[in-house]
Scaffold this motif. Structure first.
Motif, PDB file in Angstrom:
ATOM      1  N   GLY A 315       0.833  -1.212   0.000  1.00 55.72           N
ATOM      2  CA  GLY A 315       0.000   0.000   0.000  1.00 55.72           C
ATOM      3  C   GLY A 315       0.860   1.251   0.000  1.00 55.72           C
ATOM      4  N   VAL A 316       1.894   1.235   0.869  1.00 60.63           N
ATOM      5  CA  VAL A 316       2.797   2.384   0.965  1.00 60.63           C
ATOM      6  C   VAL A 316       3.485   2.614  -0.391  1.00 60.63           C
ATOM      7  CG1 VAL A 316       4.997   3.146   1.988  1.00 60.63           C
ATOM      8  CG2 VAL A 316       3.169   2.275   3.451  1.00 60.63           C
ATOM      9  N   GLN A 317       3.881   1.510  -1.043  1.00 62.76           N
ATOM     10  CA  GLN A 317       4.549   1.619  -2.339  1.00 62.76           C
ATOM     11  C   GLN A 317       3.615   2.243  -3.378  1.00 62.76           C
ATOM     12  OE1 GLN A 317       7.890   1.001  -2.623  1.00 62.76           O
ATOM     13  NE2 GLN A 317       7.553   2.089  -4.555  1.00 62.76           N
ATOM     14  N   MET A 318       2.350   1.808  -3.361  1.00 66.49           N
ATOM     15  CA  MET A 318       1.383   2.370  -4.324  1.00 66.49           C
ATOM     16  C   MET A 318       1.233   3.875  -4.102  1.00 66.49           C
ATOM     17  SD  MET A 318      -1.617  -0.522  -4.444  1.00 66.49           S
ATOM     18  CE  MET A 318      -2.733   0.331  -5.555  1.00 66.49           C
ATOM     19  N   LEU A 319       1.195   4.270  -2.817  1.00 64.97           N
ATOM     20  CA  LEU A 319       1.055   5.699  -2.516  1.00 64.97           C
ATOM     21  C   LEU A 319       2.298   6.460  -2.968  1.00 64.97           C
ATOM     22  CD1 LEU A 319      -0.680   5.431   0.972  1.00 64.97           C
ATOM     23  CD2 LEU A 319      -1.626   6.568  -1.037  1.00 64.97           C
ATOM     24  N   LYS A 320       3.462   5.877  -2.685  1.00 66.54           N
ATOM     25  CA  LYS A 320       4.730   6.538  -3.075  1.00 66.54           C
ATOM     26  C   LYS A 320       4.775   6.710  -4.586  1.00 66.54           C
ATOM     27  CE  LYS A 320       8.042   5.710   0.565  1.00 66.54           C
ATOM     28  NZ  LYS A 320       8.965   4.733   1.114  1.00 66.54           N
ATOM     29  N   ASP A 321       4.410   5.636  -5.320  1.00 63.05           N
ATOM     30  CA  ASP A 321       4.415   5.696  -6.788  1.00 63.05           C
ATOM     31  C   ASP A 321       3.496   6.794  -7.302  1.00 63.05           C
ATOM     32  OD1 ASP A 321       6.159   3.618  -6.722  1.00 63.05           O
ATOM     33  OD2 ASP A 321       4.698   2.061  -7.280  1.00 63.05           O
ATOM     34  N   GLY A 330       4.717   4.331   9.957  1.00 63.14           N
ATOM     35  CA  GLY A 330       3.700   5.092  10.707  1.00 63.14           C
ATOM     36  C   GLY A 330       2.315   4.642  10.263  1.00 63.14           C
ATOM     37  N   ASP A 331       1.268   5.332  10.764  1.00 67.95           N
ATOM     38  CA  ASP A 331      -0.099   4.982  10.336  1.00 67.95           C
ATOM     39  C   ASP A 331      -0.440   5.818   9.111  1.00 67.95           C
ATOM     40  OD1 ASP A 331      -2.502   3.702  10.368  1.00 67.95           O
ATOM     41  OD2 ASP A 331      -3.131   4.424  12.347  1.00 67.95           O
ATOM     42  N   LEU A 332      -1.444   5.412   8.369  1.00 66.89           N
ATOM     43  CA  LEU A 332      -1.891   6.227   7.234  1.00 66.89           C
ATOM     44  C   LEU A 332      -2.881   7.243   7.773  1.00 66.89           C
ATOM     45  CD1 LEU A 332      -2.563   3.494   4.516  1.00 66.89           C
ATOM     46  CD2 LEU A 332      -0.503   4.866   4.853  1.00 66.89           C
ATOM     47  N   ASN A 333      -2.751   8.498   7.357  1.00 64.46           N
ATOM     48  CA  ASN A 333      -3.775   9.456   7.786  1.00 64.46           C
ATOM     49  C   ASN A 333      -5.000   9.331   6.876  1.00 64.46           C
ATOM     50  OD1 ASN A 333      -3.267  10.926   5.466  1.00 64.46           O
ATOM     51  ND2 ASN A 333      -1.855  12.319   6.499  1.00 64.46           N
ATOM     52  N   THR A 334      -6.046  10.043   7.245  1.00 64.66           N
ATOM     53  CA  THR A 334      -7.320   9.906   6.534  1.00 64.66           C
ATOM     54  C   THR A 334      -7.157  10.157   5.033  1.00 64.66           C
ATOM     55  OG1 THR A 334      -8.331  10.739   8.538  1.00 64.66           O
ATOM     56  CG2 THR A 334      -9.730  10.708   6.599  1.00 64.66           C
ATOM     57  N   GLU A 335      -6.353  11.161   4.720  1.00 69.97           N
ATOM     58  CA  GLU A 335      -6.151  11.529   3.313  1.00 69.97           C
ATOM     59  C   GLU A 335      -5.461  10.403   2.537  1.00 69.97           C
ATOM     60  OE1 GLU A 335      -3.965  15.240   1.479  1.00 69.97           O
ATOM     61  OE2 GLU A 335      -4.747  15.613   3.503  1.00 69.97           O
ATOM     62  N   ALA A 336      -4.408   9.834   3.160  1.00 63.93           N
ATOM     63  CA  ALA A 336      -3.666   8.751   2.505  1.00 63.93           C
ATOM     64  C   ALA A 336      -4.570   7.522   2.333  1.00 63.93           C
ATOM     65  CB  ALA A 336      -2.429   8.405   3.317  1.00 63.93           C
ATOM     66  N   GLU A 337      -5.413   7.243   3.342  1.00 64.31           N
ATOM     67  CA  GLU A 337      -6.338   6.100   3.239  1.00 64.31           C
ATOM     68  C   GLU A 337      -7.287   6.294   2.059  1.00 64.31           C
ATOM     69  OE1 GLU A 337      -6.591   4.656   7.933  1.00 64.31           O
ATOM     70  OE2 GLU A 337      -8.238   5.836   7.124  1.00 64.31           O
ATOM     71  N   ARG A 338      -7.805   7.511   1.930  1.00 67.22           N
ATOM     72  CA  ARG A 338      -8.728   7.827   0.819  1.00 67.22           C
ATOM     73  C   ARG A 338      -8.036   7.634  -0.518  1.00 67.22           C
ATOM     74  NH1 ARG A 338     -12.125  12.137   2.922  1.00 67.22           N
ATOM     75  NH2 ARG A 338     -13.883  10.964   3.770  1.00 67.22           N
ATOM     76  N   LYS A 339      -6.801   8.177  -0.599  1.00 67.09           N
ATOM     77  CA  LYS A 339      -6.023   8.125  -1.846  1.00 67.09           C
ATOM     78  C   LYS A 339      -5.754   6.660  -2.219  1.00 67.09           C
ATOM     79  CE  LYS A 339      -3.634   9.676  -5.255  1.00 67.09           C
ATOM     80  NZ  LYS A 339      -4.294  10.317  -6.378  1.00 67.09           N
ATOM     81  N   LEU A 340      -5.387   5.866  -1.208  1.00 69.31           N
ATOM     82  CA  LEU A 340      -5.109   4.457  -1.481  1.00 69.31           C
ATOM     83  C   LEU A 340      -6.388   3.767  -1.986  1.00 69.31           C
ATOM     84  CD1 LEU A 340      -2.994   2.249  -1.481  1.00 69.31           C
ATOM     85  CD2 LEU A 340      -3.554   1.745   0.897  1.00 69.31           C
ATOM     86  N   GLY A 341      -7.511   4.156  -1.417  1.00 60.53           N
ATOM     87  CA  GLY A 341      -8.796   3.620  -1.886  1.00 60.53           C
ATOM     88  C   GLY A 341      -8.991   3.863  -3.377  1.00 60.53           C
ATOM     89  N   GLY A 386     -12.272   3.556   0.588  1.00 61.34           N
ATOM     90  CA  GLY A 386     -11.155   4.327   1.151  1.00 61.34           C
ATOM     91  C   GLY A 386     -11.312   4.719   2.605  1.00 61.34           C
ATOM     92  N   GLU A 387     -12.302   4.135   3.322  1.00 62.35           N
ATOM     93  CA  GLU A 387     -12.433   4.447   4.749  1.00 62.35           C
ATOM     94  C   GLU A 387     -12.479   3.157   5.567  1.00 62.35           C
ATOM     95  OE1 GLU A 387     -14.630   7.774   6.197  1.00 62.35           O
ATOM     96  OE2 GLU A 387     -15.380   8.188   4.188  1.00 62.35           O
ATOM     97  N   GLU A 388     -11.875   3.231   6.764  1.00 60.61           N
ATOM     98  CA  GLU A 388     -11.756   2.036   7.605  1.00 60.61           C
ATOM     99  C   GLU A 388     -13.101   1.602   8.181  1.00 60.61           C
ATOM    100  OE1 GLU A 388      -9.113   2.468  11.094  1.00 60.61           O
ATOM    101  OE2 GLU A 388     -10.637   1.272  12.094  1.00 60.61           O
ATOM    102  N   ILE A 389     -13.405   0.309   8.042  1.00 61.71           N
ATOM    103  CA  ILE A 389     -14.586  -0.222   8.745  1.00 61.71           C
ATOM    104  C   ILE A 389     -14.214  -1.283   9.765  1.00 61.71           C
ATOM    105  CG2 ILE A 389     -16.331   0.240   6.961  1.00 61.71           C
ATOM    106  CD1 ILE A 389     -16.089  -2.966   6.550  1.00 61.71           C
TER     107      ILE A 389
END
Ligand code: ATP
Ligand code: AMO
Length: 448
Positions: A315-321, A330-341, A386-389
């Motif tokens: 997941g981190v790699q996808m975000l970095k790319d 660290g943890d993903l913040n709300t914005e990063a979670e949305r983006k990964l979604g 993109g949001e935690e359940i």
């Protein structure tokens, strides 16, 4: 005479005399000899006509119907007819020629919320504006202040019937997989999740708090030889800020189970449980989902028969790319979670997925480190749009890791916790958790 429900009124009942009970949804007098009344029950509506020309109805009776207050409870006795032209604005395509009408309970002449206003979608309000007409909009605080009326709208009726099914499917699925339903205390001596978000109270002179989760007691049940347990119960979090997805009281759907070999067994349950859940909701709640979408348009959830599992590192790699800077431990913040979604949807075509092997440092104290790399943990979060359940993990059961708790002998085990209100919010693409809590409790609201 047949006593029946508004929703059961079909053309097959033509010329039959029926008795229905419901609310006076709208009332429209036409002169002194005729009045139309739309009766509503469980989201279904039917038009009733009280006219002096038929059924021995007197002028006085027409006047009585015309003078009814909206939302009053009425019993209507009349004969079912099938009008030549389809009836606009009601769910049932038959009409009732009123013979008798009783007002069972009279509502106030003016209510704080008008159901028609509360049921309007933003698109309707926008379209009216463009046509030069202004339609009242009911704001969220007014809705929540007068929730008893607000929950009568078709969308709200849909939301809470869907919510009921989520709990029902959760229970049915787990019972069929040999889980035992448990009920753990909500008054406990200390915090179950760590952290400060606890409601403290005085328990007969001893310090206590409201349970932040059934975490420790569900683990104790496993240590007590119930191999697989689940609970549906209230969870309390003293959240100190106002977001669209945090409540101070929510309904937790919790699971704990023995693990034979690997924490993926817990993710297997999540996978099958939620795919069954989404399939069943789409099948059982077609009408309810439509009612929600009419007021709050949303796209059906995209999910796969086998739930996608990504590691945190992937997941981190996808975000970095994608050019998003994130702390790999660290943890993903709300914005990063949305983006990964979004990235997951583009790449894998699903809006429901599991992210596992989280950095150990960001997980609760009872989480098992990975055997091959103690910077990571046997844990996972599950996301919808993109949001935690869900949060879940394998727990520490080895005395060397957690001497106090495991000393009576604990089998390897793991589990997860789901927020019921978040499941419904995200399945239906609703932007605020207050819409999926019947009487929400947030930092500013403890009533009604
Ligand atoms: P859980 O508590 O189960 O992990 P959660 O969705 O509340 O679920 P958190 O881990 O608390 O998730 O937080 C994830 C992110 O959400 C945080 O990094 C932060 O950016 C944001 N967040 C959490 N709580 C709040 C809050 N009360 N107000 C604003 N943002 C918050
Ligand atoms: P966690 O704290 O992540 O994990 O909670 C589990 C799930 O509960 C929901 N949730 C909330 N819903 C509404 N308002 C809140 N304030 C709120 N906080 C959490 C989310 C979340 O995913 N003991 C662990 C679970 C476990 O590992 O078994 C726990 O409580 O949907």
């Amino acid at each position: 005479m047949v006593r029946t429900q508004v929703g059961a009124l079909t053309q097959e009942l033509k010329e039959k005399e029926v008795l229905i009970r419901g609310r006076a949804h709208t009332i429209r007098p036409v002169g002194k000899n005729m009045a139309f009344l739309v009766v509503r029950k469980k989201g279904f509506t039917v038009q009733c006509l009280a006219a002096t020309q038929s059924m021995g109805v007197s002028r006085q009776m027409v006047k009585f119907v015309a003078g009814l207050n909206r939302e009053s409870i009425v019993d209507v006795i009349g004969v079912v007819s099938v009008p030549g032209n389809p009836i606009k604005g009601t769910t049932q395509q038959v009409e009732i020629q009123v013979r008798k009408l009783y007002c069972v309970n009279k509502a106030m002449p003016t209510l704080p919320i008008n159901i028609e206003d509360a049921a309007r979608s933003d698109v309707e309000i926008e379209n009216a504006l463009q046509a030069g007409e202004q339609l009242p909009r009911v704001n969220q605080d007014t809705r929540l202040n007068f929730r008893v009326i607000d929950i009568r709208t078709p969308a709200n009726q849909g939301i809470f019937r869907i919510q009921s099914q989520v709990g029902n499917i959760f229970r049915q699925f787990l019972l069929s997989e040999d889980f035992v339903e448990i009920h753990t205390p909500k008054l406990i001596a200390g915090s179950s999740e760590g952290g400060s978000a606890v409601f403290k109270l005085d328990y007969k002179g001893q310090p206590a708090c409201l349970a932040q989760s059934p975490q420790l007691h569900k683990q104790m049940s496993i240590c007590g030889d119930f191999d697989r347990v689940f609970e549906i119960g209230a969870v309390y979090r003293a959240e100190d800020s106002y977001t669209h997805r945090h409540l101070c009281e929510f309904t937790g759907l919790d699971v704990e189970m023995e693990i034979e070999k690997h924490y993926s067994e817990v993710m297997d349950i999540v996978d099958r449980l939620f795919v069954t859940m989404f399939d069943s909701l789409n099948e059982r709640c077609e009408m309810e989902l439509e009612a929600v979408a009419r007021q709050y348009p949303f796209e059906p959830l995209k999910y796969k028969p086998n739930t996608l599992r990504l590691t945190f590192e992937e997941g981190v790699q996808m975000l970095k790319d994608a050019g998003v800077e994130v702390d790999p431990l660290g943890d993903l913040n709300t914005e990063a979670e949305r983006k990964l979604g979004q990235l997951v949807l583009e790449k894998y075509g699903t809006e429901f997925y599991i992210l596992h092997r989280y950095p150990l440092a960001v997980r609760p104290f009872y989480t098992m480190p990975c055997y091959d790399d103690s910077l990571y943990s046997n844990s996972f979060d599950v996301f919808i749009r993109g949001e935690e359940i869900i949060s879940g993990a394998q727990r520490i059961h080895v005395p060397a890791f957690l001497a106090e708790r495991a000393r009576y002998g604990a089998p390897p085990h793991g589990g997860f916790g789901v927020g019921l209100e978040r499941v419904v919010m995200l399945f239906c693409g609703l932007g605020n958790i207050r819409k999926t809590s019947l009487f929400p409790r947030d930092p500013q609201r403890i009533a009604p």
